[in-house]
Write a protein that holds these residues in place. Structure first.
Motif, PDB file in Angstrom:
ATOM      1  N   LYS A 121       0.680  -1.299   0.098  1.00 50.21           N
ATOM      2  CA  LYS A 121       0.097  -0.041   0.158  1.00 50.21           C
ATOM      3  C   LYS A 121       0.833   1.246   0.149  1.00 50.21           C
ATOM      4  O   LYS A 121       1.795   1.343   0.842  1.00 50.21           O
ATOM      5  CB  LYS A 121      -0.877   0.247   1.142  1.00 50.21           C
ATOM      6  N   MET A 122       0.480   2.096  -0.958  1.00 51.92           N
ATOM      7  CA  MET A 122       1.318   3.393  -1.238  1.00 51.92           C
ATOM      8  C   MET A 122       2.651   3.276  -1.546  1.00 51.92           C
ATOM      9  O   MET A 122       3.169   4.408  -2.016  1.00 51.92           O
ATOM     10  CB  MET A 122       1.500   4.226   0.112  1.00 51.92           C
ATOM     11  N   GLU A 123       3.045   2.193  -1.834  1.00 54.79           N
ATOM     12  CA  GLU A 123       4.440   2.041  -2.553  1.00 54.79           C
ATOM     13  C   GLU A 123       4.467   2.282  -4.015  1.00 54.79           C
ATOM     14  O   GLU A 123       5.715   2.655  -4.392  1.00 54.79           O
ATOM     15  CB  GLU A 123       4.970   0.401  -2.037  1.00 54.79           C
ATOM     16  N   PHE A 124       3.364   2.026  -4.563  1.00 55.90           N
ATOM     17  CA  PHE A 124       3.338   2.506  -6.179  1.00 55.90           C
ATOM     18  C   PHE A 124       3.693   4.054  -6.142  1.00 55.90           C
ATOM     19  O   PHE A 124       4.534   4.379  -6.967  1.00 55.90           O
ATOM     20  CB  PHE A 124       2.266   2.178  -6.655  1.00 55.90           C
ATOM     21  N   ILE A 125       2.903   4.864  -5.422  1.00 52.96           N
ATOM     22  CA  ILE A 125       3.091   6.205  -5.444  1.00 52.96           C
ATOM     23  C   ILE A 125       4.587   6.541  -4.851  1.00 52.96           C
ATOM     24  O   ILE A 125       5.333   7.479  -5.732  1.00 52.96           O
ATOM     25  CB  ILE A 125       2.089   6.861  -4.426  1.00 52.96           C
ATOM     26  N   GLN A 126       4.968   5.921  -4.124  1.00 54.52           N
ATOM     27  CA  GLN A 126       6.209   6.260  -3.329  1.00 54.52           C
ATOM     28  C   GLN A 126       7.460   5.811  -4.311  1.00 54.52           C
ATOM     29  O   GLN A 126       8.320   6.541  -4.617  1.00 54.52           O
ATOM     30  CB  GLN A 126       6.474   5.454  -2.226  1.00 54.52           C
ATOM     31  N   LEU A 127       7.163   4.772  -5.050  1.00 54.65           N
ATOM     32  CA  LEU A 127       8.108   4.521  -6.225  1.00 54.65           C
ATOM     33  C   LEU A 127       8.486   5.552  -7.087  1.00 54.65           C
ATOM     34  O   LEU A 127       9.260   5.814  -7.637  1.00 54.65           O
ATOM     35  CB  LEU A 127       7.667   3.072  -6.756  1.00 54.65           C
ATOM     36  N   VAL A 128       7.534   6.024  -7.752  1.00 45.24           N
ATOM     37  CA  VAL A 128       7.214   7.260  -8.611  1.00 45.24           C
ATOM     38  C   VAL A 128       7.681   8.562  -8.165  1.00 45.24           C
ATOM     39  O   VAL A 128       8.885   9.036  -8.815  1.00 45.24           O
ATOM     40  CB  VAL A 128       5.881   7.593  -9.082  1.00 45.24           C
ATOM     41  N   GLN A 129       7.570   8.856  -7.107  1.00 49.27           N
ATOM     42  CA  GLN A 129       8.025  10.075  -6.298  1.00 49.27           C
ATOM     43  C   GLN A 129       9.410  10.031  -5.843  1.00 49.27           C
ATOM     44  O   GLN A 129      10.151  11.054  -6.415  1.00 49.27           O
ATOM     45  CB  GLN A 129       7.220  10.397  -5.244  1.00 49.27           C
ATOM     46  N   LYS A 130      10.072   9.031  -5.531  1.00 44.16           N
ATOM     47  CA  LYS A 130      11.615   8.864  -5.289  1.00 44.16           C
ATOM     48  C   LYS A 130      12.218   8.793  -6.496  1.00 44.16           C
ATOM     49  O   LYS A 130      13.296   8.744  -6.161  1.00 44.16           O
ATOM     50  CB  LYS A 130      11.585   7.357  -4.261  1.00 44.16           C
ATOM     51  N   ASN A 131      11.562   8.474  -7.544  1.00 48.45           N
ATOM     52  CA  ASN A 131      12.366   8.476  -8.796  1.00 48.45           C
ATOM     53  C   ASN A 131      12.316   9.799  -9.708  1.00 48.45           C
ATOM     54  O   ASN A 131      12.341   9.947 -10.791  1.00 48.45           O
ATOM     55  CB  ASN A 131      11.854   7.412  -9.538  1.00 48.45           C
ATOM     56  N   GLY A 132      11.751  10.736  -8.728  1.00 48.04           N
ATOM     57  CA  GLY A 132      11.546  12.253  -9.453  1.00 48.04           C
ATOM     58  C   GLY A 132      10.500  12.170 -10.369  1.00 48.04           C
ATOM     59  O   GLY A 132      10.492  13.258 -11.219  1.00 48.04           O
ATOM     60  N   GLY A 133       9.429  11.693 -10.280  1.00 51.80           N
ATOM     61  CA  GLY A 133       8.362  11.712 -11.106  1.00 51.80           C
ATOM     62  C   GLY A 133       7.022  12.132 -10.568  1.00 51.80           C
ATOM     63  O   GLY A 133       6.972  12.394  -9.218  1.00 51.80           O
ATOM     64  N   VAL A 134       5.955  12.194 -11.384  1.00 51.08           N
ATOM     65  CA  VAL A 134       4.445  12.273 -10.881  1.00 51.08           C
ATOM     66  C   VAL A 134       3.669  11.206 -11.492  1.00 51.08           C
ATOM     67  O   VAL A 134       3.834  10.828 -12.415  1.00 51.08           O
ATOM     68  CB  VAL A 134       4.199  13.792 -11.532  1.00 51.08           C
ATOM     69  N   LEU A 135       2.402  11.405 -10.615  1.00 48.02           N
ATOM     70  CA  LEU A 135       1.505  10.373 -11.185  1.00 48.02           C
ATOM     71  C   LEU A 135       0.080  10.732 -10.915  1.00 48.02           C
ATOM     72  O   LEU A 135      -0.086  11.768 -10.135  1.00 48.02           O
ATOM     73  CB  LEU A 135       1.568   8.914 -10.584  1.00 48.02           C
ATOM     74  N   ASN A 136      -0.850  10.035 -11.840  1.00 53.34           N
ATOM     75  CA  ASN A 136      -2.292  10.380 -11.468  1.00 53.34           C
ATOM     76  C   ASN A 136      -3.177   9.458 -11.839  1.00 53.34           C
ATOM     77  O   ASN A 136      -2.650   8.610 -12.537  1.00 53.34           O
ATOM     78  CB  ASN A 136      -2.629  11.836 -12.364  1.00 53.34           C
ATOM     79  N   GLY A 137      -4.444   9.439 -11.561  1.00 54.33           N
ATOM     80  CA  GLY A 137      -5.394   8.563 -12.087  1.00 54.33           C
ATOM     81  C   GLY A 137      -6.874   9.205 -12.070  1.00 54.33           C
ATOM     82  O   GLY A 137      -6.955  10.095 -11.366  1.00 54.33           O
ATOM     83  N   SER A 138      -7.663   8.792 -12.881  1.00 53.75           N
ATOM     84  CA  SER A 138      -8.765   9.497 -12.981  1.00 53.75           C
ATOM     85  C   SER A 138      -9.955   8.415 -13.721  1.00 53.75           C
ATOM     86  O   SER A 138      -9.488   7.642 -14.348  1.00 53.75           O
ATOM     87  CB  SER A 138      -8.929  10.649 -14.002  1.00 53.75           C
ATOM     88  N   THR A 139     -11.446   8.513 -13.372  1.00 55.56           N
ATOM     89  CA  THR A 139     -12.401   8.008 -13.937  1.00 55.56           C
ATOM     90  C   THR A 139     -13.245   8.976 -14.754  1.00 55.56           C
ATOM     91  O   THR A 139     -13.573   9.895 -14.421  1.00 55.56           O
ATOM     92  CB  THR A 139     -13.153   7.028 -13.163  1.00 55.56           C
ATOM     93  N   ARG A 140     -13.465   8.324 -15.952  1.00 52.05           N
ATOM     94  CA  ARG A 140     -14.304   9.073 -16.934  1.00 52.05           C
ATOM     95  C   ARG A 140     -15.448   8.345 -17.427  1.00 52.05           C
ATOM     96  O   ARG A 140     -15.801   7.383 -16.985  1.00 52.05           O
ATOM     97  CB  ARG A 140     -13.209   9.769 -18.242  1.00 52.05           C
ATOM     98  N   PHE A 141     -16.182   8.951 -18.370  1.00 51.22           N
ATOM     99  CA  PHE A 141     -17.374   8.626 -18.959  1.00 51.22           C
ATOM    100  C   PHE A 141     -17.107   6.964 -19.428  1.00 51.22           C
ATOM    101  O   PHE A 141     -17.787   6.027 -19.073  1.00 51.22           O
ATOM    102  CB  PHE A 141     -18.089   9.391 -20.169  1.00 51.22           C
ATOM    103  N   ASP A 142     -16.055   6.871 -20.369  1.00 53.84           N
ATOM    104  CA  ASP A 142     -15.766   5.500 -20.826  1.00 53.84           C
ATOM    105  C   ASP A 142     -14.494   5.024 -20.731  1.00 53.84           C
ATOM    106  O   ASP A 142     -13.928   3.927 -21.425  1.00 53.84           O
ATOM    107  CB  ASP A 142     -15.932   5.923 -22.460  1.00 53.84           C
ATOM    108  N   PHE A 143     -13.607   5.559 -19.576  1.00 53.67           N
ATOM    109  CA  PHE A 143     -12.326   4.929 -19.313  1.00 53.67           C
ATOM    110  C   PHE A 143     -11.827   5.236 -18.164  1.00 53.67           C
ATOM    111  O   PHE A 143     -12.467   6.031 -17.550  1.00 53.67           O
ATOM    112  CB  PHE A 143     -11.105   5.126 -20.669  1.00 53.67           C
ATOM    113  N   THR A 144     -11.105   4.213 -17.448  1.00 54.80           N
ATOM    114  CA  THR A 144     -10.434   4.829 -16.351  1.00 54.80           C
ATOM    115  C   THR A 144      -8.866   4.758 -16.602  1.00 54.80           C
ATOM    116  O   THR A 144      -8.469   3.787 -17.116  1.00 54.80           O
ATOM    117  CB  THR A 144     -10.679   3.814 -15.104  1.00 54.80           C
TER     118      THR A 144
END
Length: 484
Positions: A121-144
Motif C-alpha cells: 500500500k502506497m508503495e506505487f506512489i512512493q516508487l514514482v515520487q522517489k524516482n523524481g516523477g509524478v502520477l495521477n489517475g482518473s475515472t471518466r465516462f468511458d475509461f479509467t
C-alpha cells in the motif's frame, strides 16, 4: 484528493476530482488551468494566416501493435526532453458500471493504489515520487486511466510497476472499507457541502439523458458505495482490468525496440479474460425542451446551464459542433461571451464546451454540448436563454462564411495543439490511448485537423438546424438558498 480547476485545453475540463499522488521533481500532478482557446490575436487572424499555418503541420509518431493477450500498445518517441510518460487506460468508465453500484468505477480507481503482488500500500506512489516523477489517475465516462511521468531512464521501472498491478491487485476487505470511506468523504466535500457542487458536470447528464447508463449519478450514491462488497471488487477487476480491455501508451524519450522488449517481458504473460456484452448506450432523439430547477442551500447567486445532445462521434456534424463550440463559447471573442458578458453584463464569465469530464475526443458514447454561468438575481433565466437563442438564430439566418469558418479552425487548431503538448506528454498519451480503445486507430491523432477542414458552411448550417434547436435542449437552473 482535491478539486481540480475548471478550465483546461480544448474546453472547460471539469475533471472529476480523482487526483492520486503529488508531483515532486517534474511538476505538480494536479491538473492546471491553461488557456482552452487561442489568444484573441490568433482568433482574429486572417485567412492568409490560416493558409500559412497549414505549412507547419506536424505528425505525431505512432507505432501501434497488439500483444497476443489483447493488450493494445502505442509507442510515440519524442526526444524533446529526457522524460517519459507511461499510461494505462482501461475501457471501463462511469457509464457501464454495475446498476445499483453507482460510483463503483470511481471507487475501483482508488483501489488500484492500494497495493499489488510486489508493491505494498502506497508503495506505487512512493516508487514514482522517489524516482523524481509524478502520477495521477482518473475515472471518466468511458475509461479509467493511470499515468506516470518520470525521467527517461526509469521507463523499465514504470512498465514493471504498471504490469504488477494489472496482473495482481491487492484486494482486501480492509482496503475496500478504507477507500469506501475516502470516496464518501470526497462526495461530501466536493459535491454535497459546497455551493454549486456537481453543477452542472454531475447534474446535467442526469436531467438531459434518458438511458440509465448515461443518466445515473456517476460520483455515486452513498448507500451504493456502502453496498459494494469484496466479491464485487474482485469480479470487477477480473472483468474490466484485463489486458484485452486495456491500452498501454509510452510517450517521450525512449528507444522503441527496447521498449517493445520490456512491454513483452512484463505484460506478455498476463492472461486475457472474457469480456461482457457491450451496454446499449443509445439515447432517443429529444423532441421537447426540458427545464429543471435545483435548490442549493449553499449558493448565494442563481446559476443556469444549458445542454444540447451532440451528433454521433466522428461524423461531419460532430466536427461541425466542435467548430460551433469555438464560435459560440470558447474565448473572449466567442458570441456568447460577447453577448452575455460584454454587451448585456449579465455575468462575469461563461463556461462550457463538449464533454465536461475531458475534451471532445476522449469519450465514446452520447455526449452533451453545455454552457453554464452564475448571474445576478436581477437577471432572469429567460433573459439568458433569449440571448442564447438570438445568437444561434443569427448563425442560422445569416449563415457562416468561409472566413468565419477559417477563424474557428485557427482556434480549434491552437486548442488541439495545446492538448497534444499538455503536461509533459500526457495530453498526447491521452489521445493516443482513447483512439486505440475506441477506434482501434491511434494514428487518428494525425487526422483530426484534416477532418475539421472538411467541414463546409453547408454542414455547419445543417448542424445548427438539427442539434442547436430548442427542442434538443435541457435547461437547469440553480435556485440559491443561502442567506447573505
Amino acid at each position: 484528493m482535491h478539486v481540480t480547476s475548471k478550465k483546461l485545453s480544448i474546453r472547460n475540463y471539469r475533471l472529476l476530482p480523482l487526483v492520486i499522488g503529488v508531483g515532486l521533481a517534474l511538476a505538480s500532478c494536479s491538473q492546471k488551468t491553461t488557456s482552452h482557446t487561442a489568444d484573441t490575436s490568433v482568433a482574429t487572424a486572417t485567412t492568409e494566416t490560416v493558409e500559412a499555418d497549414t505549412a507547419s503541420e506536424f505528425e505525431v509518431p505512432v507505432e501501434y501493435y497488439t500483444l497476443d493477450n489483447g493488450l493494445k500498445v502505442i509507442l510515440s518517441p519524442d526526444k524533446t526532453a529526457p522524460i517519459v510518460t507511461v499510461a494505462a487506460y482501461y475501457n471501463i468508465g462511469f457509464r457501464i458500471e454495475p446498476k445499483d453500484r453507482t460510483g463503483f468505477a470511481h471507487l475501483f480507481e482508488h483501489m488500484m493504489f492500494q497495493g499489488s503482488d510486489n508493491l505494498g500500500k502506497m508503495e506505487f506512489i512512493q516508487l514514482v515520487q522517489k524516482n523524481g516523477g509524478v502520477l495521477n489517475g482518473s475515472t471518466r465516462f468511458d475509461f479509467t486511466n493511470y499515468f506516470e511521468i518520470v525521467p527517461a531512464h526509469k521507463l523499465e521501472t514504470m512498465l514493471w510497476a504498471e504490469a504488477d498491478r494489472m496482473k495482481g491487485l491487492n484486494i482486501t476487505q480492509e482496503n475496500l472499507t478504507n477507500q469506501q470511506g475516502v470516496v464518501k468523504n470526497e462526495v461530501k466535500v466536493n459535491v454535497l457541502n459546497q455551493p454549486y457542487g456537481g453543477f452542472p458536470w454531475l447534474d446535467m447528464p442526469q436531467y438531459a439523458n434518458k438511458n440509465w447508463y448515461n443518466a445515473h449519478n456517476f460520483y455515486g450514491d452513498l448507500e451504493d458505495l456502502d453496498a459494494a462488497s469484496l466479491e464485487d471488487v474482485q469480479s470487477f477487476f477480473k472483468t474490466y482490468y484485463a489486458t484485452n480491455n486495456a491500452a498501454l501508451v509510452v510517450v517521450g524519450d525512449f528507444d522503441p525496440a527496447q521498449a517493445k522488449e520490456w512491454v513483452q517481458q512484463y505484460f506478455g504473460d498476463i492472461p486475457s479474460a472474457p469480456l461482457p456484452e457491450k451496454a446499449n448506450l443509445t439515447e432517443p432523439r429529444q423532441e421537447k425542451e426540458q427545464r429543471f430547477t435545483k435548490d442549493d442551500k449553499l449558493a448565494n447567486k442563481p446559476a443556469i446551464a444549458f445542454a444540447y445532445h451532440m451528433p454521433e462521434r466522428n461524423t461531419p456534424e460532430y466536427y461541425a459542433m466542435g467548430l460551433l463550440d469555438q464560435i459560440l463559447l470558447q474565448g473572449d471573442d466567442s458570441r456568447l461571451h460577447q453577448a452575455l458578458v460584454q454587451d448585456k453584463g449579465y455575468t462575469g464569465s461563461v463556461s462550457g464546451g463538449i464533454n465536461y469530464l475531458g475534451n471532445m475526443f476522449n469519450y465514446n458514447g452520447p455526449m452533451l454540448w453545455m454552457g453554464d454561468l452564475v448571474h445576478d438575481k436581477e437577471v432572469s433565466a429567460d433573459s439568458i436563454i433569449n440571448v442564447l437563442d438570438q445568437e444561434i438564430a443569427k448563425l442560422q439566418q445569416n449563415g457562416i462564411t468561409q472566413e468565419q469558418l477559417d477563424l474557428a479552425l485557427v482556434k480549434m487548431r491552437s486548442s488541439l495543439y495545446d492538448q497534444v503538448s499538455q503536461m509533459y506528454g500526457f495530453g498526447k498519451a491521452d489521445l493516443l490511448a482513447t483512439f486505440a480503445l475506441f477506434d482501434d486507430n491511434p494514428s487518428r491523432i494525425n487526422e483530426l485537423e484534416e477532418e475539421f477542414k472538411k467541414v463546409t458552411p453547408e454542414v455547419m448550417q445543417q448542424t445548427i438546424k438539427e442539434y442547436l434547436r430548442p427542442t434538443n435542449r435541457t435547461i437547469l437552473v440553480v435556485n440559491p438558498q443561502a442567506q447573505i
